[in-house]
Scaffold this active site. Structure first.
Site, PDB file in Angstrom:
ATOM      1  N   SER A 126      -5.935  -3.841   3.305  1.00  0.00           N
ATOM      2  CA  SER A 126      -5.281  -3.258   2.139  1.00  0.00           C
ATOM      3  C   SER A 126      -4.059  -4.089   1.760  1.00  0.00           C
ATOM      4  O   SER A 126      -3.424  -4.689   2.611  1.00  0.00           O
ATOM      5  CB  SER A 126      -4.849  -1.816   2.425  1.00  0.00           C
ATOM      6  OG  SER A 126      -4.297  -1.227   1.260  1.00  0.00           O
ATOM      7  N   LYS A 176     -10.271   2.626   6.307  1.00  0.00           N
ATOM      8  CA  LYS A 176     -10.022   2.004   4.997  1.00  0.00           C
ATOM      9  C   LYS A 176     -10.739   2.775   3.884  1.00  0.00           C
ATOM     10  O   LYS A 176     -10.212   2.913   2.766  1.00  0.00           O
ATOM     11  CB  LYS A 176     -10.491   0.547   5.019  1.00  0.00           C
ATOM     12  CG  LYS A 176     -10.340  -0.195   3.682  1.00  0.00           C
ATOM     13  CD  LYS A 176      -8.892  -0.229   3.193  1.00  0.00           C
ATOM     14  CE  LYS A 176      -8.627  -1.286   2.135  1.00  0.00           C
ATOM     15  NZ  LYS A 176      -9.499  -1.277   0.968  1.00  0.00           N
ATOM     16  N   HIS A 179      -8.670   5.724   3.152  1.00  0.00           N
ATOM     17  CA  HIS A 179      -7.483   5.215   2.464  1.00  0.00           C
ATOM     18  C   HIS A 179      -7.768   5.040   0.973  1.00  0.00           C
ATOM     19  O   HIS A 179      -6.985   5.457   0.118  1.00  0.00           O
ATOM     20  CB  HIS A 179      -7.077   3.883   3.095  1.00  0.00           C
ATOM     21  CG  HIS A 179      -6.168   3.033   2.265  1.00  0.00           C
ATOM     22  ND1 HIS A 179      -6.623   2.271   1.195  1.00  0.00           N
ATOM     23  CD2 HIS A 179      -4.837   2.813   2.339  1.00  0.00           C
ATOM     24  CE1 HIS A 179      -5.609   1.635   0.650  1.00  0.00           C
ATOM     25  NE2 HIS A 179      -4.511   1.940   1.320  1.00  0.00           N
ATOM     26  N   ASN A 180      -8.911   4.434   0.657  1.00  0.00           N
ATOM     27  CA  ASN A 180      -9.225   4.193  -0.744  1.00  0.00           C
ATOM     28  C   ASN A 180      -9.530   5.487  -1.493  1.00  0.00           C
ATOM     29  O   ASN A 180      -9.223   5.617  -2.679  1.00  0.00           O
ATOM     30  CB  ASN A 180     -10.391   3.210  -0.858  1.00  0.00           C
ATOM     31  CG  ASN A 180      -9.958   1.780  -0.622  1.00  0.00           C
ATOM     32  OD1 ASN A 180      -8.973   1.535   0.077  1.00  0.00           O
ATOM     33  ND2 ASN A 180     -10.661   0.831  -1.190  1.00  0.00           N
ATOM     34  N   GLU A 183      -6.235   6.884  -2.248  1.00  0.00           N
ATOM     35  CA  GLU A 183      -5.685   6.054  -3.320  1.00  0.00           C
ATOM     36  C   GLU A 183      -6.212   6.512  -4.684  1.00  0.00           C
ATOM     37  O   GLU A 183      -5.462   6.584  -5.657  1.00  0.00           O
ATOM     38  CB  GLU A 183      -6.078   4.604  -3.042  1.00  0.00           C
ATOM     39  CG  GLU A 183      -5.661   3.587  -4.066  1.00  0.00           C
ATOM     40  CD  GLU A 183      -6.282   2.242  -3.733  1.00  0.00           C
ATOM     41  OE1 GLU A 183      -7.220   1.830  -4.449  1.00  0.00           O
ATOM     42  OE2 GLU A 183      -5.847   1.604  -2.741  1.00  0.00           O
TER      43      GLU A 183
END
Length: 304
Positions: A126, A176, A179-180, A183
């Site tokens: 990231s 990840k 995380h996205n 986001e």
């Protein structure tokens, strides 16, 4: 470990990773589908290779090859195709998948790769091209012994305290992926709020709103800072920016995985659905999300 690595995929992320490692004293062998891209990086200290065979032949054993290629068929062909890495590498070598791959695919690939005596690590990276160039945030999955052996590499690619290991193949890409998904929700919330302020009865200077939000408020963040940058670059109407938002797989994967786990993720799911709908229903909210994607990820955001 010896400071030597092969990188396959010299796009926005891979090229900047290569530049950063060269600056830190690494011998970087790079290959890209575009020979022109490889030629350009050779002028910046990367040792070019024009096939997987050439790249592998130039590396000394035990080899470390980092993949920054699109997930899916291109990656599978590179790993398991006629002249794939599993046929070219040797027992004890390491393959690192640094792209945005679905964590279950990473688990399956690792299982197939291990039959050849090759170790597979998955890394969620990231920070966008800027992080790749100056230090990113790395979420690393796989086995701890291999991680410890390669820790100097991760340390040189990360910002200070910007890498963590999570045991188990696929764990890095899972962290990840979530995380996205988060986001997606954060960007959607910002976009909706700024769309409200743009339509309010007050003549608000949205650049100044973003600025004050980023000086001690609860929502202070890099995203707010990037939004201010976008307003300064494109104007507050974001006239040149598309109101239809692009999207990759991570938001969808997060929603589908949560559903399978029985965990409601309404905000993440709705923010993904908004992006899908925006293809036919562009809006100012979509422009804000697009502008943010352009700032941190270098995505194409121009109005068609």
């Amino acid at each position: 470990m010896k400071k030597e690595i092969g990188i396959i995929g010299l796009g926005k992320m891979g090229a900047n990773m290569a530049r950063q490692l060269v600056e830190k004293g690494w011998s970087v062998y790079g290959m890209d589908a575009s020979q022109e891209t490889t030629n350009k990086l050779e002028k910046e200290g990367v040792k070019g290779a024009y096939s997987a065979e050439e790249l592998v032949s130039k590396l000394s054993a035990p080899r470390v090859v980092w993949l920054m290629v699109p997930a899916g068929k291109p990656e599978d062909e590179l790993l398991f195709g006629k002249n794939g890495l599993t046929k070219l590498l040797s027992k004890g070598d390491v393959i690192i998948d640094g792209g945005n791959s679905y964590f279950k695919d990473s688990m399956a690939r690792a299982k197939k790769v291990s039959k050849h005596g090759i170790t597979f690590l998955d890394v969620g990276f990231s920070g966008g091209p800027g992080g790749a160039r100056h230090g990113g945030c790395l979420m690393i999955g796989g086995d701890r012994a291999t991680f410890k052996k390669l820790e100097p590499l991760f340390k040189d690619l990360a910002r200070k305290d910007g890498y963590q290991f999570f045991p188990g193949v696929g764990a890095g890409h899972f962290v990840k992926m979530v995380h996205n998904g988060i986001e997606y929700g954060m960007m959607q919330s910002l976009a909706e709020g700024f769309a409200m302020m743009k339509k309010s009865p007050f003549k608000l200077d949205l650049t100044r709103v973003a600025d004050i939000y980023n000086h001690g408020s609860v929502v202070e963040s890099r995203l707010v800072g990037w939004l201010k940058d976008a307003f300064e670059a494109y104007g507050e109407n974001l006239s040149a920016v598309s109101g239809s938002v692009g999207h990759t797989g991570e938001g969808k994967w997060t929603a589908e995985t949560a559903r399978a786990m029985g965990i409601p993720v309404k905000i993440i799911e709705d923010s993904f659905k908004f992006r899908v709908r925006s293809a036919k229903k562009p809006s100012y909210t979509g422009k804000v999300v697009s502008a943010l994607r352009g700032q941190f990820g270098g995505h194409s955001i121009k109005k068609k």
